[in-house]
Design a protein around this motif. Sequence first.
Motif, PDB file in Angstrom:
ATOM      1  N   TYR A 279     -18.153  11.174  -3.287  1.00 25.24           N
ATOM      2  CA  TYR A 279     -17.072  12.157  -3.127  1.00 25.24           C
ATOM      3  C   TYR A 279     -15.797  11.483  -2.631  1.00 25.24           C
ATOM      4  CZ  TYR A 279     -14.349  16.050  -1.254  1.00 25.24           C
ATOM      5  OH  TYR A 279     -13.337  16.937  -0.960  1.00 25.24           O
ATOM      6  N   LEU A 280     -15.915  10.611  -1.619  1.00 21.66           N
ATOM      7  CA  LEU A 280     -14.731   9.936  -1.090  1.00 21.66           C
ATOM      8  C   LEU A 280     -14.114   9.022  -2.141  1.00 21.66           C
ATOM      9  CD1 LEU A 280     -15.772   9.098   2.592  1.00 21.66           C
ATOM     10  CD2 LEU A 280     -14.197  10.877   1.789  1.00 21.66           C
ATOM     11  N   GLU A 281     -14.937   8.347  -2.939  1.00 25.73           N
ATOM     12  CA  GLU A 281     -14.410   7.511  -4.018  1.00 25.73           C
ATOM     13  C   GLU A 281     -13.720   8.374  -5.067  1.00 25.73           C
ATOM     14  OE1 GLU A 281     -17.160   3.564  -4.481  1.00 25.73           O
ATOM     15  OE2 GLU A 281     -18.065   5.449  -5.130  1.00 25.73           O
ATOM     16  N   PHE A 282     -14.287   9.532  -5.358  1.00 15.17           N
ATOM     17  CA  PHE A 282     -13.692  10.462  -6.324  1.00 15.17           C
ATOM     18  C   PHE A 282     -12.280  10.850  -5.885  1.00 15.17           C
ATOM     19  CE2 PHE A 282     -12.933  14.866  -7.741  1.00 15.17           C
ATOM     20  CZ  PHE A 282     -13.169  14.759  -9.108  1.00 15.17           C
ATOM     21  N   LEU A 283     -12.123  11.142  -4.597  1.00 17.11           N
ATOM     22  CA  LEU A 283     -10.798  11.489  -4.070  1.00 17.11           C
ATOM     23  C   LEU A 283      -9.826  10.325  -4.258  1.00 17.11           C
ATOM     24  CD1 LEU A 283     -11.738  13.255  -0.688  1.00 17.11           C
ATOM     25  CD2 LEU A 283     -11.183  14.341  -2.884  1.00 17.11           C
ATOM     26  N   SER A 284     -10.303   9.108  -3.980  1.00 18.55           N
ATOM     27  CA  SER A 284      -9.450   7.927  -4.096  1.00 18.55           C
ATOM     28  C   SER A 284      -9.063   7.658  -5.547  1.00 18.55           C
ATOM     29  CB  SER A 284     -10.173   6.709  -3.508  1.00 18.55           C
ATOM     30  OG  SER A 284      -9.438   5.524  -3.732  1.00 18.55           O
ATOM     31  N   PHE A 285     -10.026   7.703  -6.451  1.00 19.21           N
ATOM     32  CA  PHE A 285      -9.778   7.400  -7.856  1.00 19.21           C
ATOM     33  C   PHE A 285      -8.824   8.417  -8.494  1.00 19.21           C
ATOM     34  CE2 PHE A 285     -12.791   4.164  -7.529  1.00 19.21           C
ATOM     35  CZ  PHE A 285     -13.003   3.522  -8.742  1.00 19.21           C
ATOM     36  N   HIS A 286      -8.901   9.673  -8.042  1.00 14.17           N
ATOM     37  CA  HIS A 286      -8.096  10.732  -8.660  1.00 14.17           C
ATOM     38  C   HIS A 286      -6.887  11.138  -7.814  1.00 14.17           C
ATOM     39  CE1 HIS A 286     -10.868  11.510 -12.016  1.00 14.17           C
ATOM     40  NE2 HIS A 286     -11.836  11.266 -11.146  1.00 14.17           N
ATOM     41  N   ASN A 287      -6.638  10.369  -6.730  1.00 14.83           N
ATOM     42  CA  ASN A 287      -5.493  10.663  -5.853  1.00 14.83           C
ATOM     43  C   ASN A 287      -5.487  12.117  -5.387  1.00 14.83           C
ATOM     44  OD1 ASN A 287      -4.227   8.041  -5.943  1.00 14.83           O
ATOM     45  ND2 ASN A 287      -3.630   8.511  -8.056  1.00 14.83           N
ATOM     46  N   LEU A 288      -6.629  12.566  -4.899  1.00 10.71           N
ATOM     47  CA  LEU A 288      -6.767  13.945  -4.435  1.00 10.71           C
ATOM     48  C   LEU A 288      -6.923  13.994  -2.926  1.00 10.71           C
ATOM     49  CD1 LEU A 288      -9.337  15.260  -7.089  1.00 10.71           C
ATOM     50  CD2 LEU A 288      -6.887  15.776  -7.011  1.00 10.71           C
ATOM     51  N   GLU A 289      -6.474  15.079  -2.335  1.00 13.40           N
ATOM     52  CA  GLU A 289      -6.718  15.327  -0.917  1.00 13.40           C
ATOM     53  C   GLU A 289      -8.079  15.992  -0.761  1.00 13.40           C
ATOM     54  OE1 GLU A 289      -4.775  14.460   1.654  1.00 13.40           O
ATOM     55  OE2 GLU A 289      -3.365  13.512   0.255  1.00 13.40           O
TER      56      GLU A 289
ATOM     57  N   GLU B 218     -11.624  22.087  -0.449  1.00 13.80           N
ATOM     58  CA  GLU B 218     -12.667  22.798  -1.185  1.00 13.80           C
ATOM     59  C   GLU B 218     -12.399  22.753  -2.687  1.00 13.80           C
ATOM     60  OE1 GLU B 218     -15.647  24.290  -0.226  1.00 13.80           O
ATOM     61  OE2 GLU B 218     -15.215  23.166   1.598  1.00 13.80           O
ATOM     62  N   GLU B 219     -11.120  22.756  -3.056  1.00 14.36           N
ATOM     63  CA  GLU B 219     -10.776  22.664  -4.472  1.00 14.36           C
ATOM     64  C   GLU B 219     -11.188  21.311  -5.045  1.00 14.36           C
ATOM     65  OE1 GLU B 219      -6.886  22.980  -7.484  1.00 14.36           O
ATOM     66  OE2 GLU B 219      -6.623  23.107  -5.305  1.00 14.36           O
ATOM     67  N   SER B 220     -10.937  20.242  -4.291  1.00 17.66           N
ATOM     68  CA  SER B 220     -11.324  18.898  -4.750  1.00 17.66           C
ATOM     69  C   SER B 220     -12.841  18.774  -4.841  1.00 17.66           C
ATOM     70  CB  SER B 220     -10.775  17.836  -3.794  1.00 17.66           C
ATOM     71  OG  SER B 220      -9.364  17.824  -3.818  1.00 17.66           O
ATOM     72  N   LEU B 221     -13.536  19.345  -3.853  1.00 14.81           N
ATOM     73  CA  LEU B 221     -15.002  19.339  -3.905  1.00 14.81           C
ATOM     74  C   LEU B 221     -15.490  20.058  -5.151  1.00 14.81           C
ATOM     75  CD1 LEU B 221     -17.809  18.802  -2.714  1.00 14.81           C
ATOM     76  CD2 LEU B 221     -17.543  20.904  -1.367  1.00 14.81           C
ATOM     77  N   GLY B 222     -14.862  21.180  -5.484  1.00 11.98           N
ATOM     78  CA  GLY B 222     -15.239  21.920  -6.682  1.00 11.98           C
ATOM     79  C   GLY B 222     -15.067  21.090  -7.939  1.00 11.98           C
TER      80      GLY B 222
END
Length: 410
Positions: free
Chosen positions: A153-163, A166-170
């Motif tokens: 999940y943390l890598e997903f945030l980094s790769f996609h430049n997301l904060e 709950e929306e990012s988790l979705g």
Amino acid sequence: MKIEHPEYIVRPMYLNRIKPHMGSSLIKVLTGQRRVGKSYLLFQVIDEIQKEYPKATIVSINIPKDRFDHPLSNNKELYKYIVSQFKDTDTHKVVLLDEVQEIAGFEQVLSALYEQGGYDIYVTGSNSHLLSGDLATLLSGRYTELEIHGLSYLEFLSFHNLEDSEESLGKYLRLGGLPYLSHISLQDHELVQDYFNTVEETILLNDVLNAHKGSSKELFRFLVRFLADNIGNPVSANSISKYMKSQHMSITVPTIISFLETLDRAYLVHQTPFYDLEGKQFLDISAKYYYEDLGLRNHLCGGFKVSDRAKVTENVVYLSLLQNGYTITTGRGPKGKEIDFIASKGEKKMYFQVCERFETKEKMETEFGNLLMPRDGYPRFMITADTSMDGMVQDGIKVFSLRHWLKEVQ
């Protein structure tokens, strides 16, 4: 000479596991499902080697691509090509072979290089079978395996430049962790769909159907979709056979067993055995299956549905433990009571129950009660999508919201 390669985002979780073995004679074997980023990890390894050993001579071969540019049709040609690239005066010889299982008899190449000595060897493969049979025999005690997974999940945030939200988790639960998606707009549903179609075909054709010559592609598709729809449910070859017969599809139990083993070897799914909490032994009657990538799982099921969220929540907790190096089983107690995950790593052991929502008081009592079955002092955790329960402690059981857990697990 510096080796040119595409830009990448560093994945410290895996690079830090590889670094201690750099420069050693042990053959470093990176395994995992296709498209989880093994090739890009090799690029990171190359850069680390060039920093640590500036005078290293590096031979990097992507077997599927480079075999058309070099005489690499068999293992003898591969060996001859590799040794021809080095001089006796080279002080640090590095060999990187991507998707090495594409060359029949590659085990003999690795064995010969190891016996010759002086090589720092890294190989990747998309089939766990490469660590069995001849390779295990020839290289027993001479290699170390590092299993690579899709993005956490943390890598997903980094790769996609997301904060973190709950929306990012979705988005993570819906799209999964294949790194290449960072090159595609997540809003372009058609491109995302096309990419998952390509991944599905690649895995089915290269890693599954090739192992079962003459078998029906549609039969395989039916099986992988059945598993995708039954995440977290006990599954056996007999239960699958009965269900397929009810759908007017005839297939023998031994064939289903072979198919399941192939899917597991291709890292498309992970088989999780049951462990008898009273008898202290593994049970061989059935197992649970979890998908390596949630996005591919959702694609196989025709898209993410709200009704699937409980299954996907359980799958993502499983993946978070797997990504952090845990060995996972499902605990089976008296009267069919279950503990979703018993996670072990070295001397560390933990119990987990995953419940997306607690609809009733009885549901809560059951889920918490199951976690109290083992009479020992190992930590117990309840993971839930209900953020209002985050941080609670009940009967020694610590409650994490899913998003909180995915940021904390290690």
